[in-house]
Design an enzyme around this catalytic site. Structure first.
Site, PDB file in Angstrom:
ATOM      1  N   LYS A  22     -21.037 -17.169  27.848  1.00  0.00           N
ATOM      2  CA  LYS A  22     -21.742 -16.898  29.103  1.00  0.00           C
ATOM      3  C   LYS A  22     -21.919 -18.164  29.935  1.00  0.00           C
ATOM      4  CE  LYS A  22     -26.338 -16.822  29.127  1.00  0.00           C
ATOM      5  NZ  LYS A  22     -27.011 -17.676  30.115  1.00  0.00           N
ATOM      6  N   ASN A  23     -22.359 -19.236  29.307  1.00  0.00           N
ATOM      7  CA  ASN A  23     -22.676 -20.435  30.090  1.00  0.00           C
ATOM      8  C   ASN A  23     -21.428 -21.119  30.644  1.00  0.00           C
ATOM      9  OD1 ASN A  23     -25.355 -19.981  29.773  1.00  0.00           O
ATOM     10  ND2 ASN A  23     -25.672 -21.502  28.163  1.00  0.00           N
ATOM     11  N   CYS A 117     -38.709 -21.046  35.232  1.00  0.00           N
ATOM     12  CA  CYS A 117     -38.109 -20.242  34.179  1.00  0.00           C
ATOM     13  C   CYS A 117     -39.055 -20.262  33.001  1.00  0.00           C
ATOM     14  CB  CYS A 117     -36.767 -20.826  33.787  1.00  0.00           C
ATOM     15  SG  CYS A 117     -35.996 -19.877  32.508  1.00  0.00           S
ATOM     16  N   ARG A 122     -37.885 -26.444  35.054  1.00  0.00           N
ATOM     17  CA  ARG A 122     -36.472 -26.821  35.020  1.00  0.00           C
ATOM     18  C   ARG A 122     -36.069 -27.410  36.361  1.00  0.00           C
ATOM     19  NH1 ARG A 122     -33.483 -21.992  31.819  1.00  0.00           N
ATOM     20  NH2 ARG A 122     -31.802 -23.510  31.623  1.00  0.00           N
ATOM     21  N   ASP A 305     -30.669 -23.826  22.457  1.00  0.00           N
ATOM     22  CA  ASP A 305     -30.460 -22.373  22.534  1.00  0.00           C
ATOM     23  C   ASP A 305     -30.344 -21.719  21.155  1.00  0.00           C
ATOM     24  OD1 ASP A 305     -30.574 -22.522  25.246  1.00  0.00           O
ATOM     25  OD2 ASP A 305     -28.456 -22.134  25.618  1.00  0.00           O
ATOM     26  N   ARG A 397     -29.203 -10.147  29.151  1.00  0.00           N
ATOM     27  CA  ARG A 397     -28.660 -11.156  30.056  1.00  0.00           C
ATOM     28  C   ARG A 397     -27.500 -11.920  29.412  1.00  0.00           C
ATOM     29  NH1 ARG A 397     -32.931 -15.333  31.518  1.00  0.00           N
ATOM     30  NH2 ARG A 397     -30.926 -16.381  31.605  1.00  0.00           N
TER      31      ARG A 397
HETATM   32  C1  UD1 Z   1     -28.085 -25.280  30.240  1.00  0.00           C
HETATM   33  C2  UD1 Z   1     -27.849 -23.921  29.635  1.00  0.00           C
HETATM   34  C3  UD1 Z   1     -29.053 -23.512  28.794  1.00  0.00           C
HETATM   35  C4  UD1 Z   1     -29.355 -24.588  27.753  1.00  0.00           C
HETATM   36  C5  UD1 Z   1     -29.471 -25.958  28.406  1.00  0.00           C
HETATM   37  C6  UD1 Z   1     -29.601 -27.092  27.403  1.00  0.00           C
HETATM   38  C7  UD1 Z   1     -26.453 -22.867  31.275  1.00  0.00           C
HETATM   39  C8  UD1 Z   1     -26.318 -21.859  32.360  1.00  0.00           C
HETATM   40  N1  UD1 Z   1     -27.651 -22.980  30.713  1.00  0.00           N
HETATM   41  O1  UD1 Z   1     -29.210 -25.176  31.090  1.00  0.00           O
HETATM   42  O2  UD1 Z   1     -28.752 -22.288  28.165  1.00  0.00           O
HETATM   43  O3  UD1 Z   1     -30.579 -24.290  27.130  1.00  0.00           O
HETATM   44  O4  UD1 Z   1     -28.300 -26.228  29.203  1.00  0.00           O
HETATM   45  O5  UD1 Z   1     -28.527 -27.086  26.534  1.00  0.00           O
HETATM   46  O6  UD1 Z   1     -25.486 -23.508  30.889  1.00  0.00           O
HETATM   47  N2  UD1 Z   1     -33.308 -31.842  33.794  1.00  0.00           N
HETATM   48  C9  UD1 Z   1     -33.914 -32.651  34.718  1.00  0.00           C
HETATM   49  N3  UD1 Z   1     -33.421 -32.693  35.988  1.00  0.00           N
HETATM   50  C10 UD1 Z   1     -32.326 -31.972  36.378  1.00  0.00           C
HETATM   51  C11 UD1 Z   1     -31.702 -31.144  35.419  1.00  0.00           C
HETATM   52  C12 UD1 Z   1     -32.216 -31.095  34.125  1.00  0.00           C
HETATM   53  O7  UD1 Z   1     -34.902 -33.323  34.417  1.00  0.00           O
HETATM   54  O8  UD1 Z   1     -31.922 -32.054  37.534  1.00  0.00           O
HETATM   55  C13 UD1 Z   1     -33.821 -31.779  32.391  1.00  0.00           C
HETATM   56  C14 UD1 Z   1     -34.352 -30.406  32.006  1.00  0.00           C
HETATM   57  O9  UD1 Z   1     -35.689 -30.230  32.380  1.00  0.00           O
HETATM   58  C15 UD1 Z   1     -34.167 -30.403  30.504  1.00  0.00           C
HETATM   59  C16 UD1 Z   1     -32.915 -31.256  30.307  1.00  0.00           C
HETATM   60  O10 UD1 Z   1     -32.737 -31.984  31.513  1.00  0.00           O
HETATM   61  O11 UD1 Z   1     -35.242 -31.042  29.875  1.00  0.00           O
HETATM   62  C17 UD1 Z   1     -31.672 -30.479  29.999  1.00  0.00           C
HETATM   63  O12 UD1 Z   1     -31.497 -29.464  30.951  1.00  0.00           O
HETATM   64  P1  UD1 Z   1     -30.045 -28.960  31.412  1.00  0.00           P
HETATM   65  O13 UD1 Z   1     -29.029 -29.436  30.430  1.00  0.00           O
HETATM   66  O14 UD1 Z   1     -29.850 -29.289  32.838  1.00  0.00           O
HETATM   67  O15 UD1 Z   1     -30.203 -27.398  31.266  1.00  0.00           O
HETATM   68  P2  UD1 Z   1     -29.518 -26.290  32.163  1.00  0.00           P
HETATM   69  O16 UD1 Z   1     -28.207 -26.794  32.689  1.00  0.00           O
HETATM   70  O17 UD1 Z   1     -30.511 -25.741  33.109  1.00  0.00           O
END
Ligand code: UD1
Length: 430
Positions: A22-23, A117, A122, A305, A397
């Site tokens: 999915k991701n 979320c 996030r 996850d 989802r």
């Molecule tokens: C993706 C996955 C999600 C998984 C996560 C971590 C998808 C669609 N979702 O989510 O299932 O749980 O990776 O493996 O692929 N952060 C910041 N600033 C930013 C972006 C992130 O501080 O601009 C922080 C977040 O709060 C979190 C960490 O970075 O603590 C990792 O988040 P991130 O890897 O970005 O998660 P997602 O891409 O949202």
């Protein structure tokens, strides 16, 4: 509202096929709009997040033709709008990938700020920092992220936190920027690599995906491609822990065992046998599980996850385990539900201390989010008696035909819509 009803106690036995990731698919679908030519995407999982993203894309003019349950043809030559509706982003956060894709191709995007979320705050500050470094103006206007540039130029970007979303989003925009971009401290998840491979198959020039430095040389144009999405490592891991928690014997098929190493390592530690094949893994749990400690980390560390799934297994393991969640701050809500099934758990900040019990017992519980919801189903499969899981739309989802696949392994699980159906299930299985 649909619910799952489950009578636990059957070890899961048999073979299960894993769907596309999915991701990875979320990033790849968004990236597919970056060419005007027709793109074929295969091994697409038939899950709600993907179907909602496809609708969001159709709403801005992308022509989507579903040729089979798992394959789509997409043509984005007629995109009339670079503004995505809030309705979609509310349902699916990852539609923020449309920012990077639209910005790269059209040098302009308007996408609503994703809402909060339920697994923690996030932020997307790193995504925006990357777009700015590529020369885009980024503004928040009326709840929308409005970003535009006369032209994008390559840049040297350091990500303060390892972020899957920021890595993919910046990579997409940079694929069509002028010149060379270097992104440092990148996420190394398999789906980052899959999106990069997909973009490269359209003519992009991306090197280093899968390491912590990605180098991109921007190109003017991308072209058509045919691409098959990698298997879903989290779905696979979920079935592996379902086998472990129910003392089962399951062959998890259509996987890339390398992507499952962190999960496999933990299953071995807690006393399962794991056999690896070219594109399958077999998990056998013939004795009571034993305790361990685990900390979630970016890939190749243990995935956040997969945290609720191991949490459930440890709730049944001999001894005391410590689970540390280092990625998202609010991912232990399922522990309260698990406690209602008889688990002995204590949460302190980002740590859960779990003392395993011999048996869990069925209860009415509710899925707090996607992965925790799946984990509660695992708990129910292992528990004595009947469990009803509410809020299963979260689970739908990200898991394709979850109940069907579990039933094929011998689980007694059904989707129900009413008390009458629940009663029928109890009578039939009781
Ligand atoms: C993706 C996955 C999600 C998984 C996560 C971590 C998808 C669609 N979702 O989510 O299932 O749980 O990776 O493996 O692929 N952060 C910041 N600033 C930013 C972006 C992130 O501080 O601009 C922080 C977040 O709060 C979190 C960490 O970075 O603590 C990792 O988040 P991130 O890897 O970005 O998660 P997602 O891409 O949202």
């Amino acid at each position: 509202m649909e619910q799952y009803i489950i009578r636990g106690g059957n070890p899961l036995v048999g073979e299960v096929d894993i769907s596309g990731a999915k991701n990875a698919a979320l990033g790849i679908l968004a990236a597919a709009i970056m060419t005007d030519e027709t793109v074929l995407i295969e091994n697409l999982p038939d899950v709600r997040d993907i179907n909602v993203l496809l609708e969001a894309m159709e709403s801005i003019g992308v022509k989507v033709e579903r040729i089979t349950q798992h394959a789509v043809l997409m043509n984005s030559a007629q995109i009339g709008e670079v503004s995505v509706d809030y309705e979609y982003i509310k349902k699916i956060r990852a539609s923020y990938y449309l920012i990077g894709a639209l910005l790269g191709k059209y040098k302009r995007a308007e996408v609503p700020l994703p809402g909060g979320c339920n697994i923690g705050s996030r932020p997307i500050d790193l995504h925006l920092k990357g777009f700015k470094a590529l020369g885009a103006r980024v503004e928040i206007r009326n709840g929308f992220i409005v970003t535009e540039a006369e032209h994008l130029h390559g840049s040297h970007i350091y990500l303060d936190t390892v972020s899957v979303g920021a890595t993919i989003n910046i990579m997409m925009a940079a694929a069509m920027a002028d010149g060379r971009t270097i992104i440092e401290n990148c996420a190394r998840e398999p789906h980052v690599v899959d999106v990069a491979n997909f973009l490269n198959s359209m003519g992009a020039n991306i090197k280093g995906a899968g390491t912590d430095v990605i180098r991109i040389r921007g190109v003017q144009k991308l072209h058509k491609t045919e691409y098959s999405i990698i298997p879903d490592q989290i779905e696979a891991g979920t079935f592996m822990f379902a086998a472990a928690a129910t003392k089962g014997d399951v062959m998890v098929k259509n996987v890339i065992p390398k992507h499952l190493e962190a999960t496999t390592a933990k299953l071995l530690e807690i006393g399962c046998e794991v056999e690896e094949f070219d594109n399958a893994v077999r998990v056998v749990a013939s004795k009571r599980l034993c305790s361990t400690n685990v900390k979630t980390l970016p890939y190749p560390g243990y995935p956040t996850d997969m945290q609720p799934q191991i949490g459930v297994a440890l709730a049944l393991a001999k001894g005391t385990s410590i689970v540390t969640e280092s990625i998202f701050e609010n991912r232990f809500k399922y522990m309260d539900e698990l406690a209602r099934m008889g688990a002995i758990v204590r949460v302190e900040g980002n740590t859960a201390i779990i003392t395993g019990v011999e048996k869990l017992s069925g209860a009415r519980v509710s899925a707090p989010d996607l992965r925790a919801g799946a984990a509660l189903v695992i708990a129910a499969l292992a528990a004595e008696g009947v469990t009803v899981v509410d809020d299963i739309t979260y689970i739908q989802r990200g898991y394709e035909e979850f109940d069907e696949k579990l039933r094929s392994l011998g689980a007694e699980i059904e989707k129900i819509n009413s008390e009458k159906e629940a009663l029928k299930f109890r009578l039939r299985t009781g």
